[in-house]
Design a protein around this motif. Structure first.
Motif, mmCIF file in Angstrom:
data_model
loop_
_atom_site.group_PDB
_atom_site.id
_atom_site.type_symbol
_atom_site.label_atom_id
_atom_site.label_comp_id
_atom_site.label_asym_id
_atom_site.label_seq_id
_atom_site.Cartn_x
_atom_site.Cartn_y
_atom_site.Cartn_z
ATOM 1 N N TYR A 48 37.005 43.509 30.569
ATOM 2 C CA TYR A 48 37.433 42.123 30.363
ATOM 3 C C TYR A 48 38.810 41.867 30.981
ATOM 4 O O TYR A 48 39.550 42.787 31.287
ATOM 5 C CB TYR A 48 37.442 41.786 28.870
ATOM 6 C CG TYR A 48 38.348 42.680 28.054
ATOM 7 C CD1 TYR A 48 39.635 42.271 27.716
ATOM 8 C CD2 TYR A 48 37.932 43.936 27.615
ATOM 9 C CE1 TYR A 48 40.479 43.095 26.975
ATOM 10 C CE2 TYR A 48 38.760 44.758 26.873
ATOM 11 C CZ TYR A 48 40.039 44.327 26.563
ATOM 12 O OH TYR A 48 40.874 45.145 25.834
ATOM 13 N N THR A 49 39.123 40.617 31.157
ATOM 14 C CA THR A 49 40.364 40.101 31.760
ATOM 15 C C THR A 49 40.741 40.796 33.065
ATOM 16 O O THR A 49 41.904 41.060 33.338
ATOM 17 C CB THR A 49 41.560 40.111 30.769
ATOM 18 O OG1 THR A 49 41.861 41.435 30.345
ATOM 19 C CG2 THR A 49 41.307 39.207 29.572
ATOM 20 N N ASN A 51 40.386 40.517 37.373
ATOM 21 C CA ASN A 51 40.116 39.622 38.492
ATOM 22 C C ASN A 51 39.276 40.382 39.503
ATOM 23 O O ASN A 51 39.739 41.376 40.059
ATOM 24 C CB ASN A 51 41.422 39.165 39.150
ATOM 25 C CG ASN A 51 42.232 38.264 38.239
ATOM 26 O OD1 ASN A 51 41.715 37.319 37.670
ATOM 27 N ND2 ASN A 51 43.509 38.559 38.099
ATOM 28 N N ASP A 69 32.889 41.131 28.408
ATOM 29 C CA ASP A 69 33.827 40.172 27.832
ATOM 30 C C ASP A 69 34.273 40.712 26.481
ATOM 31 O O ASP A 69 33.676 41.656 25.954
ATOM 32 C CB ASP A 69 33.189 38.785 27.695
ATOM 33 C CG ASP A 69 31.829 38.838 27.022
ATOM 34 O OD1 ASP A 69 31.768 39.134 25.807
ATOM 35 O OD2 ASP A 69 30.815 38.598 27.709
ATOM 36 N N THR A 73 36.723 36.166 25.813
ATOM 37 C CA THR A 73 37.471 36.210 27.066
ATOM 38 C C THR A 73 36.742 37.137 28.019
ATOM 39 O O THR A 73 36.492 38.293 27.690
ATOM 40 C CB THR A 73 38.909 36.722 26.836
ATOM 41 O OG1 THR A 73 39.551 35.887 25.878
ATOM 42 C CG2 THR A 73 39.696 36.721 28.131
ATOM 43 N N TYR A 76 37.539 37.091 35.672
ATOM 44 C CA TYR A 76 37.491 36.122 36.750
ATOM 45 C C TYR A 76 36.662 36.714 37.884
ATOM 46 O O TYR A 76 36.906 37.835 38.317
ATOM 47 C CB TYR A 76 38.890 35.779 37.256
ATOM 48 C CG TYR A 76 38.844 34.962 38.520
ATOM 49 C CD1 TYR A 76 38.477 33.623 38.467
ATOM 50 C CD2 TYR A 76 39.112 35.534 39.749
ATOM 51 C CE1 TYR A 76 38.382 32.866 39.631
ATOM 52 C CE2 TYR A 76 39.033 34.782 40.920
ATOM 53 C CZ TYR A 76 38.665 33.453 40.851
ATOM 54 O OH TYR A 76 38.578 32.716 41.996
ATOM 55 N N SER A 101 35.909 33.433 33.502
ATOM 56 C CA SER A 101 37.050 32.542 33.670
ATOM 57 C C SER A 101 36.907 31.735 34.958
ATOM 58 O O SER A 101 36.462 32.247 35.978
ATOM 59 C CB SER A 101 38.337 33.377 33.717
ATOM 60 O OG SER A 101 39.436 32.534 33.971
ATOM 61 N N LYS A 103 39.543 30.395 36.419
ATOM 62 C CA LYS A 103 40.769 30.623 37.182
ATOM 63 C C LYS A 103 41.116 32.098 37.129
ATOM 64 O O LYS A 103 40.774 32.798 36.176
ATOM 65 C CB LYS A 103 41.925 29.817 36.590
ATOM 66 C CG LYS A 103 41.749 28.332 36.701
ATOM 67 C CD LYS A 103 42.951 27.612 36.145
ATOM 68 C CE LYS A 103 42.774 26.110 36.255
ATOM 69 N NZ LYS A 103 43.917 25.401 35.697
ATOM 70 N N ILE A 105 43.119 35.406 36.404
ATOM 71 C CA ILE A 105 43.850 35.809 35.212
ATOM 72 C C ILE A 105 45.154 36.447 35.651
ATOM 73 O O ILE A 105 45.171 37.304 36.538
ATOM 74 C CB ILE A 105 42.996 36.797 34.385
ATOM 75 C CG1 ILE A 105 41.689 36.106 33.967
ATOM 76 C CG2 ILE A 105 43.764 37.319 33.186
ATOM 77 C CD1 ILE A 105 40.604 37.047 33.503
#
Length: 122
Positions: A48-49, A51, A69, A73, A76, A101, A103, A105
């Motif tokens: 998770y989190t 890019n 996730d 969250t 990307y 996401s 955008k 992160i």
């Protein structure tokens, strides 16, 4: 755990996980690799989190039981078109990021051009 890395331009995998369980992979920038994150026979990992940007294939997961996730969250994905979950097709299509996401992160990372791997040792 793999966290805080900038992994770029590998001719194979950005992060390679083989038969390794219960790892956390978060807050990484993974860009321009053949496959961003490759999870082969890996289970119950939390991813998770991150890019995932401009990888030929963003990810591969053949178990379908990794979590892409955490607490609503996700990651990307530069190829995400903004319509619900992000399905990770390579590996069988069972894996998905339920909260991708829109955008990038913001991740504080250290620079590395080497692939990272996690394998189970017996």
């Amino acid at each position: 755990m793999v966290s805080g890395s900038f992994i770029e331009s590998s001719s194979r995998y950005g992060i390679y996980i083989y038969a390794s369980n219960d790892n956390k992979i978060f807050n990484n920038n993974i860009r321009n690799n053949k496959i961003g994150i490759y999870a082969d026979s890996a289970r119950t990992n939390r991813i998770y989190t991150n890019n995932l940007i401009e990888n030929k294939d963003q990810a591969y997961d053949n178990s379908g039981v990794n979590s892409w996730d955490y607490e609503k969250t996700g990651n990307y994905w530069s190829t995400y078109k903004g319509s619900g979950e992000y399905v990770i097709t390579p590996g069988g299509g069972k894996a998905k990021d339920n909260f991708p996401s829109f955008k990038g992160i913001l991740n504080k990372v250290r620079t590395s051009t080497n692939a990272v791997s996690a394998t189970e040792r017996g």
